[in-house]
Design a protein around this motif. Sequence first.
Motif, mmCIF file in Angstrom:
data_model
loop_
_atom_site.group_PDB
_atom_site.id
_atom_site.type_symbol
_atom_site.label_atom_id
_atom_site.label_comp_id
_atom_site.label_asym_id
_atom_site.label_seq_id
_atom_site.Cartn_x
_atom_site.Cartn_y
_atom_site.Cartn_z
ATOM 1 N N LYS A 281 0.832 -1.207 0.000
ATOM 2 C CA LYS A 281 0.000 0.000 0.000
ATOM 3 C C LYS A 281 0.868 1.260 0.000
ATOM 4 O O LYS A 281 0.661 2.171 -0.819
ATOM 5 C CB LYS A 281 -0.923 0.008 1.222
ATOM 6 C CG LYS A 281 -1.915 1.169 1.201
ATOM 7 C CD LYS A 281 -2.501 1.487 2.570
ATOM 8 C CE LYS A 281 -3.500 0.455 3.023
ATOM 9 N NZ LYS A 281 -4.238 0.887 4.244
ATOM 10 N N THR A 282 1.835 1.326 0.897
ATOM 11 C CA THR A 282 2.675 2.533 0.966
ATOM 12 C C THR A 282 3.507 2.690 -0.311
ATOM 13 O O THR A 282 3.712 3.804 -0.781
ATOM 14 C CB THR A 282 3.592 2.503 2.206
ATOM 15 O OG1 THR A 282 4.293 1.256 2.246
ATOM 16 C CG2 THR A 282 2.782 2.655 3.485
ATOM 17 N N ALA A 283 3.939 1.558 -0.896
ATOM 18 C CA ALA A 283 4.705 1.639 -2.156
ATOM 19 C C ALA A 283 3.829 2.203 -3.276
ATOM 20 O O ALA A 283 4.295 3.039 -4.081
ATOM 21 C CB ALA A 283 5.215 0.246 -2.539
ATOM 22 N N LEU A 284 2.547 1.787 -3.329
ATOM 23 C CA LEU A 284 1.641 2.291 -4.370
ATOM 24 C C LEU A 284 1.290 3.750 -4.116
ATOM 25 O O LEU A 284 1.194 4.542 -5.064
ATOM 26 C CB LEU A 284 0.370 1.443 -4.416
ATOM 27 C CG LEU A 284 -0.570 1.720 -5.602
ATOM 28 C CD1 LEU A 284 0.081 1.304 -6.924
ATOM 29 C CD2 LEU A 284 -1.907 0.996 -5.441
ATOM 30 N N GLN A 285 1.102 4.124 -2.855
ATOM 31 C CA GLN A 285 0.833 5.533 -2.530
ATOM 32 C C GLN A 285 1.969 6.426 -3.025
ATOM 33 O O GLN A 285 1.727 7.493 -3.613
ATOM 34 C CB GLN A 285 0.644 5.693 -1.013
ATOM 35 C CG GLN A 285 -0.682 5.143 -0.498
ATOM 36 C CD GLN A 285 -0.754 5.090 1.022
ATOM 37 O OE1 GLN A 285 0.267 4.971 1.697
ATOM 38 N NE2 GLN A 285 -1.971 5.172 1.562
ATOM 39 N N GLN A 286 3.210 5.985 -2.818
ATOM 40 C CA GLN A 286 4.364 6.764 -3.290
ATOM 41 C C GLN A 286 4.397 6.820 -4.810
ATOM 42 O O GLN A 286 4.615 7.880 -5.402
ATOM 43 C CB GLN A 286 5.659 6.142 -2.742
ATOM 44 C CG GLN A 286 5.856 6.382 -1.255
ATOM 45 C CD GLN A 286 6.958 5.517 -0.657
ATOM 46 O OE1 GLN A 286 7.429 4.562 -1.287
ATOM 47 N NE2 GLN A 286 7.367 5.830 0.560
ATOM 48 N N GLU A 287 4.160 5.667 -5.446
ATOM 49 C CA GLU A 287 4.239 5.602 -6.908
ATOM 50 C C GLU A 287 3.182 6.488 -7.572
ATOM 51 O O GLU A 287 3.452 7.120 -8.600
ATOM 52 C CB GLU A 287 4.049 4.146 -7.373
ATOM 53 C CG GLU A 287 4.203 3.969 -8.872
ATOM 54 C CD GLU A 287 4.092 2.512 -9.320
ATOM 55 O OE1 GLU A 287 3.922 2.295 -10.537
ATOM 56 O OE2 GLU A 287 4.184 1.599 -8.484
ATOM 57 N N LEU A 288 1.975 6.569 -6.995
ATOM 58 C CA LEU A 288 0.877 7.313 -7.621
ATOM 59 C C LEU A 288 0.724 8.729 -7.082
ATOM 60 O O LEU A 288 -0.188 9.456 -7.499
ATOM 61 C CB LEU A 288 -0.443 6.545 -7.432
ATOM 62 C CG LEU A 288 -0.504 5.144 -8.049
ATOM 63 C CD1 LEU A 288 -1.854 4.491 -7.769
ATOM 64 C CD2 LEU A 288 -0.257 5.190 -9.551
ATOM 65 N N GLY A 289 1.590 9.130 -6.157
ATOM 66 C CA GLY A 289 1.519 10.502 -5.636
ATOM 67 C C GLY A 289 0.385 10.729 -4.662
ATOM 68 O O GLY A 289 -0.074 11.865 -4.495
ATOM 69 N N LEU A 290 -0.085 9.673 -4.006
ATOM 70 C CA LEU A 290 -1.123 9.812 -2.984
ATOM 71 C C LEU A 290 -0.476 10.122 -1.636
ATOM 72 O O LEU A 290 0.738 9.921 -1.445
ATOM 73 C CB LEU A 290 -1.936 8.517 -2.875
ATOM 74 C CG LEU A 290 -2.769 8.125 -4.098
ATOM 75 C CD1 LEU A 290 -3.261 6.690 -3.969
ATOM 76 C CD2 LEU A 290 -3.948 9.069 -4.286
ATOM 77 N N GLY A 351 -6.878 15.708 -4.958
ATOM 78 C CA GLY A 351 -5.472 15.311 -5.113
ATOM 79 C C GLY A 351 -4.933 14.734 -3.815
ATOM 80 O O GLY A 351 -5.229 15.221 -2.727
ATOM 81 N N GLY A 352 -4.162 13.652 -3.924
ATOM 82 C CA GLY A 352 -3.633 12.999 -2.729
ATOM 83 C C GLY A 352 -4.553 11.932 -2.168
ATOM 84 O O GLY A 352 -4.147 11.110 -1.356
ATOM 85 N N ARG A 353 -5.845 11.954 -2.626
ATOM 86 C CA ARG A 353 -6.799 10.952 -2.134
ATOM 87 C C ARG A 353 -7.366 10.086 -3.249
ATOM 88 O O ARG A 353 -7.794 8.966 -3.011
ATOM 89 C CB ARG A 353 -7.947 11.637 -1.398
ATOM 90 C CG ARG A 353 -7.584 12.019 0.021
ATOM 91 C CD ARG A 353 -8.795 12.521 0.773
ATOM 92 N NE ARG A 353 -9.038 13.931 0.511
ATOM 93 C CZ ARG A 353 -10.186 14.539 0.752
ATOM 94 N NH1 ARG A 353 -11.217 13.842 1.225
ATOM 95 N NH2 ARG A 353 -10.336 15.817 0.505
ATOM 96 N N VAL A 354 -7.418 10.611 -4.472
ATOM 97 C CA VAL A 354 -7.955 9.861 -5.612
ATOM 98 C C VAL A 354 -6.897 9.806 -6.705
ATOM 99 O O VAL A 354 -6.300 10.839 -7.062
ATOM 100 C CB VAL A 354 -9.250 10.510 -6.159
ATOM 101 C CG1 VAL A 354 -9.761 9.741 -7.386
ATOM 102 C CG2 VAL A 354 -10.331 10.560 -5.087
#
Length: 479
Positions: A281-290, A351-354
């Motif tokens: 989850k944290t890796a995907l959040q970083q990758e997608l700019g969330l 931004g940051g959530r979607v």
Amino acid sequence: MKKVLFIASEAVPFIKTGGLADVVGSLPKYFDKEEFDVRVMIPKYSCIKQELKDQMQYVSHFYLNFDNQDRYVGIMTMEFAGVTFYFIDNEEFFTGPKPYGDFLWDIQKFCFFDKAALSALPVIGFQPDIVHCHDWQTGLIPVHLKDKFREGEFFWSMRSVMTIHNLKFQGVWDMKTIQAYSGLADYYFAPDKLEAYGDGNMLKGGLVYADKITTVSDSYAEEIKMPFYGEGMDGLMRARSGNLAGIVNGIDYNEFDPEHDPNIPYNYNAVTFRKEKVKNKTALQQELGLDVDPKKFMIGIVSRLTDQKGLDLIQYVMDEMCSSDDLQLVVLGTGDEKYENMFRHFAWKYGGRVSANIYYSEPMSHKIYAACDAFLMPSLFEPCGLSQLISLRYGTVPIVRETGGLRDTVEPYNEYESKGTGFSFANYNAHEMLGMIRYAKHIYYDKKREWNKIIDRGMARDYSWASSARKYEDLYRWM
């Protein structure tokens, strides 16, 4: 030994536009080889990857009279994952960047393919006991088997199965055109045969003449007997209900395996997911700019962006969903422009959530299945659905509408008995869906132990092709 031939318009790994290809390409691997010899036949499209075409071997060729012309029919073969595949070759019909295009051309193409596929069987020396047809593209095959082909001793005892993957697509065009391309007599173009509402209907031909009809889930088999889901065929489905069965699709447990998946950064299994899954989850959040927060409730959507998938429900309540700061939404897929732009708009607004990823990528889909806490599928109708099966496999809790295969595969959570593998709502209503999302979010944040038990039960379910294959074996034995 019983011999079975799957005939279809697509199969993995050669060509894929939807779930049909997964069924046709994956299912034959899982039959008992001692009892069943299952082979597959599809068109040899020019858009098949060159590395696969290079492995194909020439078998033979002949000429077929089609639409008052002699047309070339080449036959190629190769073995893949222990299954023999045959390919019908004709550059006039199967050249192009995509397997499907102009609809009238597709009608002509598959009228040719259906006749060529049956005509090729004596040439390759394979005489199946059962010809298993898939969707409207092969709808004329059961008709041909009861027509001129039946006169030949080779075809006399062949039985046919017709599988409906999505009843919405039926191969409909005017009767004169379909009659000309199919070469069938006037007798077949009556309301109790191929005629439907004044037009010719290729799928209806298969449904009338097949010895057995299957759909891809039990619930969908019941639903298509009703006008809402029946797409104009509900009367025929009720008439043939004695020969109609539902068998749920599976997924390839080797391809979708969180313990060995090369597409996800952190592998995990049913024992280690409590510690390892959140790292994805944290890796995907970083990758997608969330916003990076391992505790935030993340919902995933991997889908074709069309009306069928219930995206209008999301559109109605998206602002309410995102009104609090405790939820993230990750979307992957392409489709109708209105939905593509809708998700782009909400990604800009929140931004940051979607995160709106308006493309399709197999590795990214695996990352979303592994990273998200929940997976949203509020479909209007869903013959089977594969995404909820993948999400269960990856320990991502599905939130679905109770229709078709979603109803059959996701057991709704019951907090009083501590049962269930996901969350579901019955009516096609945006606020009913929102209420279920908020309920799931409450369990995630306030009853984490219960949430983990839901994941445990989901990951323990077996929706592999092996269990589907056993049911098809029973069907074939009965025939």
